[in-house]
Design a protein around this motif. Sequence first.
Motif, PDB file in Angstrom:
ATOM      1  N   ARG A   1       1.923   1.699  -3.505  1.00 50.00           N
ATOM      2  CA  ARG A   1       0.806   2.212  -4.315  1.00 50.00           C
ATOM      3  C   ARG A   1       0.720   3.722  -4.155  1.00 50.00           C
ATOM      4  O   ARG A   1       0.547   4.448  -5.133  1.00 50.00           O
ATOM      5  N   ARG A   2       0.827   4.198  -2.922  1.00 49.82           N
ATOM      6  CA  ARG A   2       0.768   5.635  -2.685  1.00 49.82           C
ATOM      7  C   ARG A   2       1.953   6.328  -3.345  1.00 49.82           C
ATOM      8  O   ARG A   2       1.790   7.372  -3.979  1.00 49.82           O
TER       9      ARG A   2
ATOM     10  N   GLN B   1      -9.524  12.526  -9.636  1.00 47.53           N
ATOM     11  CA  GLN B   1      -9.333  11.075  -9.669  1.00 47.53           C
ATOM     12  C   GLN B   1      -8.117  10.675  -8.836  1.00 47.53           C
ATOM     13  O   GLN B   1      -8.175   9.729  -8.046  1.00 47.53           O
ATOM     14  N   LEU B   2      -7.016  11.406  -8.997  1.00 46.19           N
ATOM     15  CA  LEU B   2      -5.810  11.092  -8.224  1.00 46.19           C
ATOM     16  C   LEU B   2      -6.046  11.297  -6.728  1.00 46.19           C
ATOM     17  O   LEU B   2      -5.597  10.491  -5.907  1.00 46.19           O
TER      18      LEU B   2
ATOM     19  N   ASP C   1      -8.885  11.074  -5.154  1.00 51.41           N
ATOM     20  CA  ASP C   1      -9.747   9.977  -4.686  1.00 51.41           C
ATOM     21  C   ASP C   1      -8.944   8.688  -4.522  1.00 51.41           C
ATOM     22  O   ASP C   1      -9.121   7.951  -3.542  1.00 51.41           O
ATOM     23  N   GLU C   2      -8.078   8.394  -5.483  1.00 47.98           N
ATOM     24  CA  GLU C   2      -7.243   7.190  -5.383  1.00 47.98           C
ATOM     25  C   GLU C   2      -6.316   7.279  -4.174  1.00 47.98           C
ATOM     26  O   GLU C   2      -6.097   6.295  -3.468  1.00 47.98           O
ATOM     27  N   LEU C   3      -5.781   8.471  -3.946  1.00 49.17           N
ATOM     28  CA  LEU C   3      -4.893   8.675  -2.807  1.00 49.17           C
ATOM     29  C   LEU C   3      -5.654   8.481  -1.495  1.00 49.17           C
ATOM     30  O   LEU C   3      -5.153   7.821  -0.573  1.00 49.17           O
TER      31      LEU C   3
ATOM     32  N   GLY D   1      -8.316   6.648  -1.031  1.00 52.52           N
ATOM     33  CA  GLY D   1      -8.556   5.208  -0.902  1.00 52.52           C
ATOM     34  C   GLY D   1      -7.312   4.470  -0.456  1.00 52.52           C
ATOM     35  O   GLY D   1      -7.372   3.543   0.367  1.00 52.52           O
ATOM     36  N   THR D   2      -6.179   4.879  -0.990  1.00 46.37           N
ATOM     37  CA  THR D   2      -4.915   4.251  -0.620  1.00 46.37           C
ATOM     38  C   THR D   2      -4.584   4.534   0.835  1.00 46.37           C
ATOM     39  O   THR D   2      -4.095   3.652   1.546  1.00 46.37           O
TER      40      THR D   2
ATOM     41  N   LEU E   1       1.367   6.867  -6.961  1.00 44.13           N
ATOM     42  CA  LEU E   1       0.383   7.908  -7.284  1.00 44.13           C
ATOM     43  C   LEU E   1       0.956   9.318  -7.147  1.00 44.13           C
ATOM     44  O   LEU E   1       0.530  10.235  -7.853  1.00 44.13           O
TER      45      LEU E   1
ATOM     46  N   GLN F   1       0.825  -1.210   0.000  1.00 41.11           N
ATOM     47  CA  GLN F   1       0.000   0.000   0.000  1.00 41.11           C
ATOM     48  C   GLN F   1       0.861   1.263   0.000  1.00 41.11           C
ATOM     49  O   GLN F   1       0.517   2.248  -0.654  1.00 41.11           O
TER      50      GLN F   1
ATOM     51  N   ARG G   1      -6.465   2.137   2.821  1.00 44.18           N
ATOM     52  CA  ARG G   1      -5.863   0.804   2.729  1.00 44.18           C
ATOM     53  C   ARG G   1      -4.612   0.710   3.593  1.00 44.18           C
ATOM     54  O   ARG G   1      -4.341  -0.320   4.205  1.00 44.18           O
TER      55      ARG G   1
END
Length: 192
Positions: A49-50, A123-124, A126-128, A130-131, A53, A46, A134
């Motif tokens: 993943r961050r 979008q980025l 939001d993904e961040l 979510g990450t 991004l 995780q 996680r």
Amino acid sequence: MKNVFKIVIAVLLIIAILVMPVFLTYNSLVAADEAVDSAWSQVENQLQRRMDLIPNLVNTVKGYAAHEEKILTEVTRAREKLMAAGSVTEKAEADKELTTALSRLIAIAENYPELKADANFRQLADELAGTENRIAVSRMDYNNAVQDYNTKIRRFPTVIVAKLFGFEKKDYFKAAENAKETPIVDFNDDSK
């Protein structure tokens, strides 16, 4: 001959009764150790993943907020520090720095309505977010696995087997000392 056979069987049973718990205890310690390693691997997944991004997020913000170079530099440095961290403690400290820098970066969007409206930025972000969730779950799972493992190696009689085979206490993923402090985001900073 019959008595010798009975004695051999009795000795083997006694040995099995004495040795079997050691094997079972050792195997349970190995399983607990592997659970900790697996949970840590998920934390690292995780975090990676961050980190993947962040460059896209930084580049998107750069296009709108070029004069916010200080925070962009902080995010980049904090990301590099996290990538270079080796131990759980070092990663926890670097993670705290990166989280603070990212919070400041996201807060910059409030000053740039056109950035907030950008689909790529949203979008980025939001993904961040979510990450980040996680990462929090992965850290909790890791700390739970560490707690189970550390408890197991300290219980009697397991502690004997743990010491005999070199099982050592694992470190928790702890927040940095200053993690309880609210980060200050000042857009009127004259040092820019």
